[in-house]
Write an enzyme that holds these catalytic residues in place. Structure first.
Site, mmCIF file in Angstrom:
data_model
loop_
_atom_site.group_PDB
_atom_site.id
_atom_site.type_symbol
_atom_site.label_atom_id
_atom_site.label_comp_id
_atom_site.label_asym_id
_atom_site.label_seq_id
_atom_site.Cartn_x
_atom_site.Cartn_y
_atom_site.Cartn_z
ATOM 1 N N LYS A 82 -75.233 41.192 -14.170
ATOM 2 C CA LYS A 82 -74.229 39.887 -12.874
ATOM 3 C C LYS A 82 -75.665 38.859 -12.827
ATOM 4 C CE LYS A 82 -70.556 42.765 -10.588
ATOM 5 N NZ LYS A 82 -70.495 43.141 -9.134
ATOM 6 N N ALA A 150 -75.426 44.391 -3.454
ATOM 7 C CA ALA A 150 -74.098 44.786 -3.217
ATOM 8 C C ALA A 150 -73.499 44.346 -1.792
ATOM 9 C CB ALA A 150 -73.617 46.203 -3.561
#
Length: 308
Positions: A82, A150
């Site tokens: 990511k 996260a």
């Protein structure tokens, strides 16, 4: 041993007449994204093919460029790429800039764009779950367990929903404090108090409901194993009868969720978040607006759960 790099590959040229999309990661065989996007495509009568792509850790850029050079339309990005996806894109949405990570890539007007739909996917799923309980995110006291990527991707979207307070608790206090300082610079943070705590020092007094949280999110990877970031006793101390315990891991009943249910709390895994973030990517790629964008989230969740 099966060569996953041979099995999980998508060549857009092998699917004439269809727009081709894929999810890319390392590992990737576990991904349920193809089921979700196939469900949305069927619902909206879209002619697409969606597959999985396994990328070696040092070959992400090359793999992405090859996919688009062969006519690919869009990619979802999962761990551990990511950050690389964010850096690779020439154009970044505001959501991607705030998260400094990307989980969606596509070409528009000759330039590679990226977005981050993780945080919005989480808030949409939480709104759906809380609505069933007659509650909402507005003014909710939120505890996030963990201070890694996260957690980083969902703080801004939660603040945008005008939650009442966000506490970030981590085993290492300094890392939680670093996140608090990062997001205190945000335009929306002035309306939402942010606090850093060490997990072991969360208030364990269960006599004062002001010390409890309305929403507790496990943003650690503990659910992938057989552990919870906090003890059952501590969970009891910091929760109340209406607390929602949410684990971002999906596909299993984690220890954190088991503890919550045994305490009589509502608990959920992160499958709804996965489906919601996929829906946002699908809407962007297929340019769905208005009535066309009313995707069947509950149906997609059921389709994935049927594969467990």
């Amino acid at each position: 041993m099966t060569n996953q790099s041979t099995i999980d590959q998508v060549n857009p040229q092998s699917h004439p007449g269809k727009d081709v999309y894929a999810v890319i990661g390392h590992p990737i065989a576990h991904s349920k994204s193809p089921i979700i996007h196939a469900y949305f495509a069927k619902q909206t009568n879209q002619s697409i093919h969606y597959g999985r792509i396994f990328s070696e850790l040092n070959a992400f850029k090359e793999t992405v460029e090859q996919f688009f050079a062969r006519g690919g339309k869009g990619l979802n990005i999962t761990v551990p790429f990511k950050l690389e996806a964010y850096e690779l894109a020439q154009k970044k949405t505001e959501r991607a800039r705030l998260a400094q990570a990307a989980n969606v890539l596509w070409y528009k007007d000759g330039e590679l764009w990226c977005d981050n739909t993780d945080g919005a996917g989480l808030t949409r799923d939480l709104q759906r779950l809380l609505k069933h309980q007659g509650a909402s995110l507005n003014h909710a006291k939120v505890l996030i367990l963990g201070a890694g990527g996260a957690a980083q991707g969902v703080i801004e979207p939660l603040m945008a929903e005008k939650v009442g307070q966000i506490t970030i608790a981590n085993r290492t206090f300094a890392k939680a404090q670093q996140l608090v300082e990062q997001f205190k610079q945000s335009a929306t943070s002035a309306q939402v108090p942010l606090e850093a705590r060490e997990i072991q020092k969360l208030d364990q007094s269960n006599s004062d409901t002001s010390n409890t949280f309305d929403l507790i999110i496990n943003a650690t990877a503990s659910g992938l194993g057989d552990a919870s970031p906090i003890s059952k006793e501590l969970l009891k101390a910091i929760s109340n009868s209406k607390t929602l315990a949410y684990d971002m891991v999906y596909g299993k009943e984690t220890r954190f969720m088991q503890d919550a249910r045994q305490l009589g709390l509502k608990a959920s895994d992160g499958l709804g978040m996965l489906v919601e973030q996929a829906a946002l990517a699908f809407e962007t790629w297929r340019n769905l607006k208005g009535a066309d964008s009313t995707l069947d989230i509950d149906g997609a969740i059921a389709a994935v759960r049927a594969t467990y």
